[in-house]
Design a protein around this motif. Structure first.
Motif, PDB file in Angstrom:
ATOM      1  N   GLN A  13      53.642  12.787  84.657  1.00 56.67           N
ATOM      2  CA  GLN A  13      53.880  14.182  84.280  1.00 56.67           C
ATOM      3  C   GLN A  13      52.797  15.084  84.857  1.00 56.67           C
ATOM      4  O   GLN A  13      53.071  16.205  85.287  1.00 56.67           O
ATOM      5  CB  GLN A  13      53.926  14.312  82.770  1.00 56.67           C
ATOM      6  N   ALA A  14      51.565  14.617  84.896  1.00 60.74           N
ATOM      7  CA  ALA A  14      50.474  15.421  85.444  1.00 60.74           C
ATOM      8  C   ALA A  14      50.678  15.705  86.928  1.00 60.74           C
ATOM      9  O   ALA A  14      50.146  16.677  87.456  1.00 60.74           O
ATOM     10  CB  ALA A  14      49.150  14.710  85.227  1.00 60.74           C
ATOM     11  N   GLN A  15      51.475  14.863  87.598  1.00 58.30           N
ATOM     12  CA  GLN A  15      51.718  15.043  89.023  1.00 58.30           C
ATOM     13  C   GLN A  15      52.964  15.873  89.309  1.00 58.30           C
ATOM     14  O   GLN A  15      53.213  16.229  90.458  1.00 58.30           O
ATOM     15  CB  GLN A  15      51.874  13.677  89.695  1.00 58.30           C
ATOM     16  N   VAL A  16      53.740  16.194  88.285  1.00 58.35           N
ATOM     17  CA  VAL A  16      54.980  16.937  88.480  1.00 58.35           C
ATOM     18  C   VAL A  16      54.647  18.393  88.748  1.00 58.35           C
ATOM     19  O   VAL A  16      53.926  19.027  87.978  1.00 58.35           O
ATOM     20  CB  VAL A  16      55.890  16.830  87.235  1.00 58.35           C
ATOM     21  N   PRO A  17      55.146  18.959  89.847  1.00 52.73           N
ATOM     22  CA  PRO A  17      54.864  20.366  90.133  1.00 52.73           C
ATOM     23  C   PRO A  17      55.506  21.279  89.105  1.00 52.73           C
ATOM     24  O   PRO A  17      56.528  20.947  88.521  1.00 52.73           O
ATOM     25  CB  PRO A  17      55.482  20.595  91.515  1.00 52.73           C
ATOM     26  N   GLU A  18      54.881  22.406  88.885  1.00 51.95           N
ATOM     27  CA  GLU A  18      55.440  23.401  87.977  1.00 51.95           C
ATOM     28  C   GLU A  18      56.741  23.938  88.563  1.00 51.95           C
ATOM     29  O   GLU A  18      56.946  23.902  89.765  1.00 51.95           O
ATOM     30  CB  GLU A  18      54.445  24.548  87.770  1.00 51.95           C
ATOM     31  N   PRO A  68      63.695  18.276  83.024  1.00 48.96           N
ATOM     32  CA  PRO A  68      64.277  18.288  84.368  1.00 48.96           C
ATOM     33  C   PRO A  68      63.260  18.057  85.479  1.00 48.96           C
ATOM     34  O   PRO A  68      63.555  17.363  86.456  1.00 48.96           O
ATOM     35  CB  PRO A  68      64.908  19.682  84.477  1.00 48.96           C
ATOM     36  N   ALA A  69      62.051  18.604  85.343  1.00 48.76           N
ATOM     37  CA  ALA A  69      61.037  18.418  86.391  1.00 48.76           C
ATOM     38  C   ALA A  69      60.642  16.951  86.526  1.00 48.76           C
ATOM     39  O   ALA A  69      60.363  16.468  87.628  1.00 48.76           O
ATOM     40  CB  ALA A  69      59.812  19.281  86.106  1.00 48.76           C
ATOM     41  N   MET A  70      60.625  16.224  85.417  1.00 52.83           N
ATOM     42  CA  MET A  70      60.286  14.798  85.449  1.00 52.83           C
ATOM     43  C   MET A  70      61.387  14.023  86.175  1.00 52.83           C
ATOM     44  O   MET A  70      61.110  13.182  87.039  1.00 52.83           O
ATOM     45  CB  MET A  70      60.108  14.273  84.025  1.00 52.83           C
ATOM     46  N   VAL A  71      62.634  14.304  85.847  1.00 51.65           N
ATOM     47  CA  VAL A  71      63.764  13.632  86.495  1.00 51.65           C
ATOM     48  C   VAL A  71      63.756  13.938  87.991  1.00 51.65           C
ATOM     49  O   VAL A  71      63.936  13.047  88.827  1.00 51.65           O
ATOM     50  CB  VAL A  71      65.093  14.064  85.839  1.00 51.65           C
ATOM     51  N   THR A  72      63.521  15.189  88.326  1.00 51.36           N
ATOM     52  CA  THR A  72      63.472  15.572  89.734  1.00 51.36           C
ATOM     53  C   THR A  72      62.365  14.814  90.457  1.00 51.36           C
ATOM     54  O   THR A  72      62.562  14.312  91.565  1.00 51.36           O
ATOM     55  CB  THR A  72      63.276  17.097  89.859  1.00 51.36           C
ATOM     56  N   MET A  73      61.199  14.715  89.847  1.00 49.96           N
ATOM     57  CA  MET A  73      60.090  13.992  90.464  1.00 49.96           C
ATOM     58  C   MET A  73      60.452  12.517  90.679  1.00 49.96           C
ATOM     59  O   MET A  73      60.228  11.968  91.751  1.00 49.96           O
ATOM     60  CB  MET A  73      58.828  14.120  89.611  1.00 49.96           C
ATOM     61  N   GLY A 131      74.643  11.157  86.147  1.00 50.79           N
ATOM     62  CA  GLY A 131      73.352  11.661  86.607  1.00 50.79           C
ATOM     63  C   GLY A 131      72.254  11.773  85.572  1.00 50.79           C
ATOM     64  O   GLY A 131      71.191  12.313  85.854  1.00 50.79           O
ATOM     65  N   ARG A 132      72.470  11.242  84.375  1.00 51.31           N
ATOM     66  CA  ARG A 132      71.411  11.270  83.361  1.00 51.31           C
ATOM     67  C   ARG A 132      70.438  10.114  83.605  1.00 51.31           C
ATOM     68  O   ARG A 132      70.846   9.029  83.974  1.00 51.31           O
ATOM     69  CB  ARG A 132      71.994  11.180  81.949  1.00 51.31           C
ATOM     70  N   TRP A 133      69.154  10.369  83.377  1.00 49.82           N
ATOM     71  CA  TRP A 133      68.118   9.348  83.515  1.00 49.82           C
ATOM     72  C   TRP A 133      67.718   8.898  82.110  1.00 49.82           C
ATOM     73  O   TRP A 133      67.339   9.717  81.270  1.00 49.82           O
ATOM     74  CB  TRP A 133      66.915   9.913  84.250  1.00 49.82           C
ATOM     75  N   ILE A 134      67.818   7.584  81.866  1.00 48.68           N
ATOM     76  CA  ILE A 134      67.544   7.004  80.556  1.00 48.68           C
ATOM     77  C   ILE A 134      66.326   6.087  80.681  1.00 48.68           C
ATOM     78  O   ILE A 134      66.266   5.241  81.581  1.00 48.68           O
ATOM     79  CB  ILE A 134      68.756   6.177  80.047  1.00 48.68           C
ATOM     80  N   HIS A 135      65.346   6.273  79.791  1.00 50.02           N
ATOM     81  CA  HIS A 135      64.155   5.408  79.771  1.00 50.02           C
ATOM     82  C   HIS A 135      63.982   4.842  78.375  1.00 50.02           C
ATOM     83  O   HIS A 135      63.913   5.596  77.397  1.00 50.02           O
ATOM     84  CB  HIS A 135      62.905   6.209  80.179  1.00 50.02           C
ATOM     85  N   GLU A 136      63.965   3.516  78.278  1.00 51.14           N
ATOM     86  CA  GLU A 136      63.821   2.804  77.004  1.00 51.14           C
ATOM     87  C   GLU A 136      64.802   3.326  75.960  1.00 51.14           C
ATOM     88  O   GLU A 136      64.456   3.546  74.800  1.00 51.14           O
ATOM     89  CB  GLU A 136      62.377   2.867  76.508  1.00 51.14           C
ATOM     90  N   GLY A 137      66.046   3.562  76.387  1.00 48.97           N
ATOM     91  CA  GLY A 137      67.115   3.954  75.475  1.00 48.97           C
ATOM     92  C   GLY A 137      67.254   5.440  75.224  1.00 48.97           C
ATOM     93  O   GLY A 137      68.243   5.873  74.640  1.00 48.97           O
TER      94      GLY A 137
END
Length: 186
Positions: free
Chosen positions: A12-17, A58-63, A46-52
Motif C-alpha cells: 500500500q505504501a508503494q501505491v501511487p495516489e 481500487p488503487a491497490m487492485v490497480t497496483m 474482475g473482483r480481486w479476493i484475498h483470504e476470502g
C-alpha cells in the motif's frame, strides 16, 4: 511449505495516489524465485479476493494488476525479489468502458478496464469472440499484455455490436487499421 503472506501495508505504501501517472513496471525483465501460492483470486467479473475478502481499494487492485504475470495457464504476482501464484477465473482483466477516437489509421476503439488499463484494439491488442457451442452466447476478449486477456462486460460488448457493420453475414468492427469479427448473423 507455508503459504506466503502478502504484506498489504508494505505494498500500500508503494501505491501511487489517485491521479498519479501510471507506469507499468518491467515485469517481463524480472525472474525471481517462486515463493508459493497466495490465497488470492481474480473472479470472472474482475473482483480481486484475498483470504476470502474482496480487496476494496481500487488503487491497490490497480497496483496488483501491474505486477501480474502469466506462464502457461498459471498466473503470478511478480516483484524483483519474489513470485507468488494466484488463481484466475478465466482471464485476469475485465473491461467496463468503451470510447471512440480518431487515430492515424482511422477510428480507434479505446477500452478501459476496472484496473485502469486503457487499451486500443488493433494489431497488438486484437479482439476475439468465442461462442459457446451449446448456448450460442458470445464471450468477447481483448489482448492486454504478456499474453493476458481481458473479458468485455456485457454492456461494452453491446456497444461494440452497435458499432459493427454487416459484411457477408458477419458482424465486423474496425480499430486502428485492423478488422475484427464479432460473430455471424446466422
Amino acid at each position: 511449505m507455508a503459504k506466503p503472506k502478502l504484506d498489504l501495508a508494505g505494498i500500500q505504501a508503494q501505491v501511487p495516489e489517485q491521479g498519479a501517472q501510471r507506469k507499468l513496471p518491467p515485469v517481463h525483465l524480472w525472474n525471481p524465485d517462486f515463493c508459493g501460492d497466495l490465497d488470492m483470486q481474480i473472479t470472472r467479473d474482475g473482483r480481486w479476493i484475498h483470504e476470502g475478502g474482496e480487496i476494496k481499494r481500487p488503487a491497490m487492485v490497480t497496483m496488483f494488476s501491474t505486477i501480474l504475470w502469466r506462464e502457461g495457464e498459471n498466473y503470478f504476482l511478480v516483484t524483483p525479489v519474489e513470485k507468488v501464484g494466484i488463481q484466475v477465473e478465466g482471464v485476469p482483466f475485465f473491461f467496463t468502458g468503451l470510447d471512440l477516437r480518431e487515430g492515424e489509421q482511422g477510428r480507434e476503439l479505446v477500452f478501459t478496464s476496472n484496473t485502469d488499463d486503457v487499451i486500443v484494439a488493433g494489431p497488438d491488442h486484437p479482439l476475439r469472440v468465442e461462442t459457446d457451442v451449446n448456448s450460442g452466447e458470445p464471450s468477447p476478449y481483448l489482448m492486454v499484455r504478456y499474453g493476458m486477456e481481458g473479458r468485455l462486460s456485457r454492456n461494452v460488448f453491446y456497444q461494440l455490436v452497435d458499432l459493427a457493420e454487416e459484411r457477408d453475414g458477419q458482424l465486423i468492427v474496425s480499430s486502428a487499421g485492423s478488422t475484427f469479427q464479432l460473430g455471424s448473423l446466422d
